[in-house]
Enzyme design. Sequence first.
Site, PDB file in Angstrom:
ATOM      1  N   GLY A  57       0.339   5.365   0.423  1.00 33.21           N
ATOM      2  CA  GLY A  57      -0.662   6.381   0.744  1.00 33.21           C
ATOM      3  C   GLY A  57      -0.388   7.001   2.102  1.00 33.21           C
ATOM      4  N   PHE A  85       0.843  -1.195   0.000  1.00 27.06           N
ATOM      5  CA  PHE A  85       0.000   0.000   0.000  1.00 27.06           C
ATOM      6  C   PHE A  85       0.874   1.239   0.000  1.00 27.06           C
ATOM      7  CE2 PHE A  85      -1.657   3.488   2.612  1.00 27.06           C
ATOM      8  CZ  PHE A  85      -2.809   3.822   1.913  1.00 27.06           C
ATOM      9  N   LEU A 127       4.191  -1.103   3.622  1.00 26.65           N
ATOM     10  CA  LEU A 127       3.474   0.169   3.709  1.00 26.65           C
ATOM     11  C   LEU A 127       4.423   1.293   3.340  1.00 26.65           C
ATOM     12  CD1 LEU A 127       1.556  -0.305   7.101  1.00 26.65           C
ATOM     13  CD2 LEU A 127       0.728  -0.778   4.779  1.00 26.65           C
ATOM     14  N   GLU A 128       4.109   1.973   2.254  1.00 29.18           N
ATOM     15  CA  GLU A 128       4.882   3.143   1.827  1.00 29.18           C
ATOM     16  C   GLU A 128       4.039   4.371   2.144  1.00 29.18           C
ATOM     17  OE1 GLU A 128       7.802   2.734   1.211  1.00 29.18           O
ATOM     18  OE2 GLU A 128       7.991   0.661   0.534  1.00 29.18           O
ATOM     19  N   LEU A 129       4.334   4.988   3.273  1.00 25.96           N
ATOM     20  CA  LEU A 129       3.493   6.066   3.778  1.00 25.96           C
ATOM     21  C   LEU A 129       4.184   7.412   3.541  1.00 25.96           C
ATOM     22  CD1 LEU A 129       2.393   4.172   7.023  1.00 25.96           C
ATOM     23  CD2 LEU A 129       1.370   4.104   4.728  1.00 25.96           C
TER      24      LEU A 129
END
Length: 481
Positions: free
Chosen positions: A203, A201, A224-226
């Site tokens: 976001g 993901f 998770l690429e936040l």
Amino acid sequence: MAATVVQLTESKKQIQHTHRVFEGQKKAFRNNPMPSLTERKENLKRLKRALLAHQDKLVEAIDRDFSCRSRDESLIAEVMPSIQGINYTLKHLGDWMKPSRRHVSILFQPASNKVCYQPKGVVGVIVPWNYPLYLAVGPLVAALAAGNRTMIKMSEYTPHTAALFKEIIESMFPEDLVSVILGEADVAADFSQRPFDHLLFTGSTSVGKLVMRAAAENLTPVTLELGGKSPAIVSPDVPMEDAAQRIAFGKAFNAGQTCVAPDYILCPTDRVQAFVDEFRAQFAEMYPNLRDNDDYTAIINDRQYERLQSYLEDARAKGAELVEINPANENMKDGTRKIPLTLVLNTTPDMKVMQDEIFGPILPVISYDNLEGAIHYINDRPRPLALYFFGYDRSHQQQVVDNTLSGGMCINDALMHVAQDDLPFGGIGDSGMGHYHGKEGFLTFSHHRAIFTKQKFNSGKYVYAPHGTTAHQLVYKLFIR
């Protein structure tokens, strides 16, 4: 009311379609659980041919979704890294796929150890709106290289790009190998609940928590690429022209709608005005006008535009000084979603620009008295996705490297670490978990299967029961010391 009913009906169809495709990909993976190097390379070459053949249409679709997206920015940040990522993977994939030989202790000889890299199965990818092509293709390249089936949920905020990308993928790949899913937020929520073998993901941190919670129900591993608030430190002695120019590029690119854009500046107290002046000059040189300048990207939609305007109003109301950089003094509030890049001075912690990831052309400038103070300021906050340091003193560079943690880092540049094919990309803490790009992408989407092998001779029998034999005592004497 009628529109709501239509949307619900369409969402239901998309969700049913998602479930059907997922089951089809699971079945296809069972039938071919270890694609050959030749198969994987052909899939990557097929993707490359499609991107090259449709690059103009893709750039045009992204431009329509933003209402004004710089063609060159789309080529630089979407098409070019996608193609380069495929080229790099094609060159090195054969080596990545080779089993890794591992040491075997004399205690277990004769035997062998190795790690084999096997596909995980069906991979899910949830794509954000800010770089809708690159952030779909990058994970897809890694997943295909590792031999997986892939389902990609595109953002509902980039409908033209999503529809075109779906059309392109469907023309090049069977549905049980790669599939693109469209739909609103409810479709994305259902998508994250599928029992994927891996889910990536990209976001916001808040939505990332929801995705991770949904994945936990299936024990689905996640990448998770936040985002977060990525700082840029201006050192006490760096030439201001160098720092301001590179920061201006990093912040103005895509109008700041980049997860690794500099979110705020830490500048020596006695250099703040010099930074403001030089930044203004550098920005004006890159963008002498804004309103009708196709090089300067618009904000993606009204919702994001209003959010950014509310940040500026909140800062102004709480006593900040806003330095709007509008070189041609154009009216930017009449029929455009473009926002002049605005520096925010005299900030306080209660301002929204100091609490939330900005994700737009707003840049707070915070003063510091010494480098240790700047480092403490960063470490007092959640770990950022990127950290930028501008200064040529090697001891200062190392001081920042050793005493901070961030997902990635650039020294004397901005954004460019993301474009390095042989560097992992990922966050830490609030800015994410896990890595991809290059070899790390292949490893992320591969199961590292440990295999211990022995043949006819069995040395292990010397420690079988009954215990207490002379052989046992010898083994203990040799290996428990």
